[in-house]
Design an enzyme around this catalytic site. Structure first.
Site, PDB file in Angstrom:
ATOM      1  N   CYS A   1      33.333 -80.214  36.921  1.00  0.00           N
ATOM      2  CA  CYS A   1      34.730 -79.839  36.684  1.00  0.00           C
ATOM      3  C   CYS A   1      35.651 -81.040  36.520  1.00  0.00           C
ATOM      4  CB  CYS A   1      35.232 -78.953  37.810  1.00  0.00           C
ATOM      5  SG  CYS A   1      34.315 -77.413  37.988  1.00  0.00           S
TER       6      CYS A   1
ATOM      7  N   HIS B   1      42.867 -78.766  37.405  1.00  0.00           N
ATOM      8  CA  HIS B   1      41.667 -78.008  37.054  1.00  0.00           C
ATOM      9  C   HIS B   1      41.745 -76.606  37.633  1.00  0.00           C
ATOM     10  CE1 HIS B   1      37.651 -76.548  36.722  1.00  0.00           C
ATOM     11  NE2 HIS B   1      37.448 -76.614  38.019  1.00  0.00           N
TER      12      HIS B   1
ATOM     13  N   ASN C   1      37.140 -70.210  35.764  1.00  0.00           N
ATOM     14  CA  ASN C   1      36.836 -71.638  35.888  1.00  0.00           C
ATOM     15  C   ASN C   1      35.905 -72.031  34.740  1.00  0.00           C
ATOM     16  OD1 ASN C   1      35.878 -74.186  36.522  1.00  0.00           O
ATOM     17  ND2 ASN C   1      35.384 -73.705  38.649  1.00  0.00           N
TER      18      ASN C   1
END
Length: 339
Positions: free
Chosen positions: A110, A257, A287
């Protein structure tokens, strides 16, 4: 000289999976998922879509946004490669008609977009490349156990891309200072145990090293991850604000994020940033790992909320553990909505 953002694009698979869809096969509900993650739906690859094809689509849109037909290098950040070998970036460059330019993949989960921005800045700053196409692309739902109620609701697929060129530090689109970090001691908090050389070297070839099915999918220890994400993103963001000589009041948008809306809001609270300056789209896409930050930037730019001249603070946290932050003066560029 520094890296200057000059184009942006994104791509989402057409197939949407809602929380209600998941509740038909998982012991969960729409309310349970939304209150804990902020997600109501996510996009999922199907009909042959993959990390590479999404990267091509997002990359083409970013190049159109930048008004360029050639670049010196292509970098793809992904944790869901099409194959263990080779990297997908050379094929993406070929499919975009870019010929034999330099092309490579980067893996930092990520945090991949922040690590990639720093890497591309190095390519440009060293004179290795004048213009780079950088893409975050993930088909990560293929690596998530769809019977696991703790991970299946969280992740979605998609790609976001930017074009960066050599420019001056004081011009619109210029990237600011970076802060990057990692803690490998906590690597097992978020990991896919099988598939790499460690698992293969433990297999004697006679079937005695058979890998449990669950090891091929993501494992996540949510509670300590949450605490680490808030702490590391907050500290990293504070570091780059100091290096950029910005105060919190200077930040027009915090683009964090999109792992969990509670993490993003907790970091904003620690930084004392008001909620109206916190960008969020996790409710619609989930996500998307390395694609998360560029998709969020594209979203806000396309709808006019992110305007030329505004100051943007970027931060991410992911497996590794890894984290990173930077600052950005938003340029006057065209962004198209991602359906």
């Amino acid at each position: 000289m520094t890296a200057v953002l000059t184009g942006i694009g994104g791509f989402l698979p057409p197939r949407a999976v809602t929380n209600d869809d998941l509740s038909r096969t998982l012991d969960t509900t729409d309310d349970w998922i939304r209150t804990r993650t902020g997600i109501r739906e996510r996009r999922v690859v199907s009909d042959g879509l993959s990390t590479g094809s999404m990267a091509v689509a997002a990359g083409a849109r970013a190049m159109r946004s930048a008004g360029v037909t050639r670049v010196d290098a292509v970098v793809v950040a992904t944790t869901s490669p099409e194959r263990l070998c080779p990297a997908v970036a050379p094929e993406v460059a070929f499919r975009l008609g870019l010929g034999t330019v330099a092309a490579f993949d980067l893996t930092s989960a990520c945090s991949g977009f922040l690590y990639g921005l720093a890497t591309v800045s190095g390519l440009i700053g060293s004179g290795t490349a004048d213009t780079v196409l950088f893409i975050g692309s993930e088909a990560f739902t293929t690596l998530v156990n769809q019977e696991d109620r703790t991970t299946a609701p969280i992740f979605g697929d998609g790609a976001g891309a930017v074009v960066l060129r050599r420019g001056e530090p004081d011009e619109p689109g210029a990237l600011g200072p970076f802060d990057l970090g990692s803690d490998g001691a906590l690597a097992d908090l978020l990991a896919i145990p099988a598939g790499g050389s460690r698992q293969r070297s433990a297999d004697d070839g006679l079937g005695h090293g058979t890998v449990p099915t669950a090891d091929w999918y993501l494992r996540m220890d949510g509670r300590p991850l949450y605490a680490q994400a808030v702490e590391r993103m907050t500290q990293s963001a504070q570091t780059v604000l100091k290096r950029a000589d910005w105060s919190v009041a200077d930040v027009d948008w915090f683009v964090g994020h999109q792992a969990n809306v509670r993490i993003v809001r907790a970091v904003a609270e620690e930084l004392e940033l008001p909620g109206e300056r916190v960008a969020v789209n996790i409710d619609r896409v989930g996500n998307t790992l390395a694609a998360s930050v560029p998709l969020l930037l594209n979203d806000y730019a396309a709808r006019g909320d992110l305007e030329a001249g505004q100051r943007v603070l970027l931060s991410a946290f992911g497996a590794g553990l890894s984290w990173g932050s930077t600052t950005l003066h938003w340029p006057d560029i065209q962004a198209q909505p991602v359906n």
